[in-house]
Design a protein around this motif. Sequence first.
Motif, PDB file in Angstrom:
ATOM      1  N   GLU A  51     106.484   2.620  40.142  1.00  0.00           N
ATOM      2  CA  GLU A  51     105.120   2.997  39.797  1.00  0.00           C
ATOM      3  C   GLU A  51     104.598   2.256  38.574  1.00  0.00           C
ATOM      4  OE1 GLU A  51     105.277   7.316  39.593  1.00  0.00           O
ATOM      5  OE2 GLU A  51     104.275   7.420  41.543  1.00  0.00           O
ATOM      6  N   SER A  52     105.476   1.944  37.616  1.00  0.00           N
ATOM      7  CA  SER A  52     105.053   1.250  36.407  1.00  0.00           C
ATOM      8  C   SER A  52     104.954  -0.261  36.603  1.00  0.00           C
ATOM      9  CB  SER A  52     106.019   1.550  35.256  1.00  0.00           C
ATOM     10  OG  SER A  52     107.277   0.953  35.497  1.00  0.00           O
ATOM     11  N   ASN A  70     108.712   2.134  47.331  1.00  0.00           N
ATOM     12  CA  ASN A  70     107.766   1.080  46.978  1.00  0.00           C
ATOM     13  C   ASN A  70     106.486   1.734  46.472  1.00  0.00           C
ATOM     14  OD1 ASN A  70     105.997   1.595  49.226  1.00  0.00           O
ATOM     15  ND2 ASN A  70     107.384   0.437  50.531  1.00  0.00           N
ATOM     16  N   GLN A  71     105.487   0.934  46.171  1.00  0.00           N
ATOM     17  CA  GLN A  71     104.242   1.461  45.599  1.00  0.00           C
ATOM     18  C   GLN A  71     103.560   2.486  46.504  1.00  0.00           C
ATOM     19  OE1 GLN A  71     102.664   1.066  42.684  1.00  0.00           O
ATOM     20  NE2 GLN A  71     104.119  -0.367  41.811  1.00  0.00           N
ATOM     21  N   ASP A  72     103.684   2.306  47.819  1.00  0.00           N
ATOM     22  CA  ASP A  72     102.946   3.144  48.764  1.00  0.00           C
ATOM     23  C   ASP A  72     103.692   4.382  49.224  1.00  0.00           C
ATOM     24  OD1 ASP A  72     100.767   1.346  48.780  1.00  0.00           O
ATOM     25  OD2 ASP A  72     101.859   0.071  50.193  1.00  0.00           O
ATOM     26  N   ASP A  73     104.998   4.224  49.463  1.00  0.00           N
ATOM     27  CA  ASP A  73     105.723   5.360  50.020  1.00  0.00           C
ATOM     28  C   ASP A  73     107.221   5.275  49.751  1.00  0.00           C
ATOM     29  OD1 ASP A  73     106.595   3.414  51.808  1.00  0.00           O
ATOM     30  OD2 ASP A  73     105.593   4.266  53.537  1.00  0.00           O
ATOM     31  N   VAL A  74     107.881   6.312  50.215  1.00  0.00           N
ATOM     32  CA  VAL A  74     109.338   6.405  50.168  1.00  0.00           C
ATOM     33  C   VAL A  74     109.802   6.462  51.609  1.00  0.00           C
ATOM     34  CG1 VAL A  74     111.281   7.842  49.469  1.00  0.00           C
ATOM     35  CG2 VAL A  74     109.304   7.620  47.960  1.00  0.00           C
ATOM     36  N   GLY A 108     104.660   9.959  51.130  1.00  0.00           N
ATOM     37  CA  GLY A 108     104.068   9.456  49.902  1.00  0.00           C
ATOM     38  C   GLY A 108     104.978   9.664  48.702  1.00  0.00           C
ATOM     39  N   VAL A 109     104.818   8.815  47.717  1.00  0.00           N
ATOM     40  CA  VAL A 109     105.670   8.857  46.527  1.00  0.00           C
ATOM     41  C   VAL A 109     105.514  10.174  45.776  1.00  0.00           C
ATOM     42  CG1 VAL A 109     106.194   7.731  44.327  1.00  0.00           C
ATOM     43  CG2 VAL A 109     105.669   6.344  46.333  1.00  0.00           C
ATOM     44  N   GLU A 110     104.282  10.617  45.569  1.00  0.00           N
ATOM     45  CA  GLU A 110     104.073  11.869  44.821  1.00  0.00           C
ATOM     46  C   GLU A 110     104.600  13.078  45.583  1.00  0.00           C
ATOM     47  OE1 GLU A 110     103.403  12.330  41.619  1.00  0.00           O
ATOM     48  OE2 GLU A 110     103.496  10.144  41.606  1.00  0.00           O
ATOM     49  N   ASP A 111     104.415  13.102  46.909  1.00  0.00           N
ATOM     50  CA  ASP A 111     104.978  14.182  47.719  1.00  0.00           C
ATOM     51  C   ASP A 111     106.502  14.199  47.593  1.00  0.00           C
ATOM     52  OD1 ASP A 111     102.526  15.046  48.621  1.00  0.00           O
ATOM     53  OD2 ASP A 111     102.666  14.010  50.549  1.00  0.00           O
TER      54      ASP A 111
END
Length: 125
Positions: A51-52, A70-74, A108-111
């Motif tokens: 993310e950074s 990755n930036q978009d998903d896991v 998604g990464v946040e999920d």
Amino acid sequence: MEYEFIHDAITGGAKAKFSLEHQIVGPWLEIELGQNTAKLEEILTAIDQVESGKCQEKLITGHEYSLVVNQDDVHIQANALLNGEANLPEEFSEDGMNFDGQDSSSCGVEDFRTLLLSWAKFTKI
């Protein structure tokens, strides 16, 4: 992503049940993460690094499953797919059996971060 955490009535161990499209996440949580604090920190650090912008993608290979951030998903995938061993015999695919949904899944990464923190709280990591 719909899921439920339960304690196994026989063993008392933590179990994770997921909707069909994310079914592989349950065994991944139980087998690869379990109650391993160091593994949880490794995964959360990998998410933070991606993310950074410190890296484009992180691969964490486990015993039975691998995780790609990755930036978009896991993406979680059975290692058998990475080894080319996931090809089903023709007689199974001709019968209309579809096992592909059980071999990999993305979210998604946040999920995924929320899921990890919920699992940690449930298992008291």
